[in-house]
Scaffold this motif. Structure first.
Motif: not given
Length: 305
Positions: A46, A50, A84-86, A88, A113, A170, A172-174
Motif C-alpha cells: 500500500r 501511495a 474527498d481524496t481519501d 472510495r 481519489p 480498496y 485500505h486505500q482511496s
C-alpha cells in the motif's frame, strides 16, 4: 504565443510534452512498482502504491497544463461535491471519445481519489500497460458469456466473486472506480446502428452498472456521475482535443443519488430487480441526454451570435 500556432503544431507539441513527461516520471514510478512486486507484505505494498500515485498525479497535472497552455483547449469543469481524496467512489459517466480520459482526470484532480478502470484480465500481458495497471491495483475482470455458463454452470457467479475479491483491496486505500455505462464510445454511426433513442449517447448497459455497484457495495463511500459535453462537433477526438479544435468542452461532476432499493440486488437472477434497475438507469440517461443536447444547442447559439 501558443494561440498563434496552427492547431496541428499545437497538437504535436502537446503530444511531445505529454510523452516526454511520461518517460521522465516513469523513471520515478518504476522503483515503486518493482518494490511492490518483490515484497508481498500488504502494508508495504500500500505504501508503494501511495508512492507511485504521486508520479501519476504529477503526470495528470502535466496533461492539464499542456491542455491549457499548449493546446489552448477550452475546458469548463463544474464540480458540486465536496473534495474527498481519501474515500472510495464509483463513477458513472458517458463515453464519446478518448478525450474523455484527460477530461475525467482533470475533473477528479484534487477532488476525488485517482481513478481506476475495470479492465479485462488479458490486459495483464500487454507490455508496460499490464505491469503499470497491476502496480496501481487496477481491478481485473474475467467475464464469462452466457454460452460459457450454460456449458459449465459452475462458472455462474464467478464474475461477481472475482470482482469482490479485486475490490477488497480498496478497503485500505482511496480510489475512484470508473464505469462507462455505455460499454464503448458513443459515435453517430454506433447510435444509428444500435437504434439508440438518445441523441448523444448509446443505451446504457444496466447489467454491467448493477454488477459493479453490487460488487463494490459495502466498500463505497458514494457514487458520483461525470457527464461530458463536446460542443461544436459530433465527432470529438483525442487529437482534436490536443490540437485545441473543439469549441467547448464542459464536464459536470456531482454526487449521484441511487435509490436504496437498487444498491443491493441480483441483476442476473432477480427479474424484478433487473427491471427496476433498467428503468432507473434509462430514466437517468434520458435526462442527461436532454441536458447535454440543450447545452450543445446553447453553445451553438453563442457561436452564431
Amino acid at each position: 504565443m501558443m494561440v498563434a500556432l496552427p492547431p496541428t503544431i499545437r497538437g504535436v507539441l502537446a503530444a511531445l510534452v505529454v510523452s516526454l513527461s511520461l518517460m521522465v516520471l516513469f523513471t520515478g514510478f518504476l522503483p515503486g512498482a518493482v518494490a511492490k512486486l518483490l515484497v508481498p507484505h500488504a502494508g508495504f505494498r500500500r505504501a508503494c502504491v501511495a508512492y507511485m500515485l504521486w508520479f501519476c498525479r504529477a503526470w495528470v497535472r502535466t496533461i492539464t497544463w499542456t491542455t491549457d497552455y499548449i493546446s489552448c483547449q477550452p475546458v469548463m469543469v463544474d464540480i458540486d461535491i465536496p473534495p474527498d481524496t481519501d474515500g472510495r467512489y464509483l463513477l458513472i459517466g458517458n463515453h464519446q471519445s478518448w478525450a474523455d480520459i484527460p477530461v475525467l482526470i482533470r475533473a477528479l484532480d484534487r477532488t476525488l481519489p485517482f481513478p481506476r478502470w475495470f479492465i479485462k484480465r488479458q490486459m495483464l500481458w500487454v507490455p508496460f500497460i499490464g505491469f503499470a495497471t497491476w502496480a496501481l491495483d487496477f481491478p481485473y475482470m474475467r467475464r464469462y458469456t452466457r454460452e460459457q455458463i450454460e456449458r459449465n454452470p459452475a462458472l455462474a457467479g464467478r464474475d461477481m466473486d472475482t470482482t469482490r475479491r479485486a475490490c477488497e483491496i480498496y478497503r485500505h486505500q482511496s480510489v475512484t472506480v470508473v464505469n462507462y455505462a455505455e460499454g464503448t464510445r458513443s459515435t453517430p454511426a454506433k447510435r444509428a446502428a444500435r437504434q439508440s433513442p438518445y441523441r448523444t449517447m448509446l443505451r446504457p448497459k444496466a447489467g454491467g452498472t448493477a454488477f459493479m455497484l453490487n460488487a463494490m457495495g459495502d466498500v463505497l463511500d458514494g457514487v458520483v456521475e461525470l457527464m461530458v459535453t463536446y460542443s461544436g462537433t459530433d465527432h470529438p477526438s483525442a487529437w482534436d482535443y490536443a490540437c485545441g479544435r473543439i469549441p467547448q468542452v464542459h464536464a459536470v461532476l456531482h454526487r449521484l443519488d441511487i435509490p436504496e432499493a437498487l444498491r443491493r440486488g441480483d441483476y442476473e437472477n432477480d427479474p424484478d430487480y433487473a427491471e427496476r434497475f433498467r428503468a432507473w438507469l434509462n430514466e437517468l440517461w434520458a435526462a442527461r441526454d436532454a441536458e447535454i443536447t440543450q447545452r450543445m444547442a446553447d453553445a451553438d447559439k453563442r457561436e452564431t451570435n
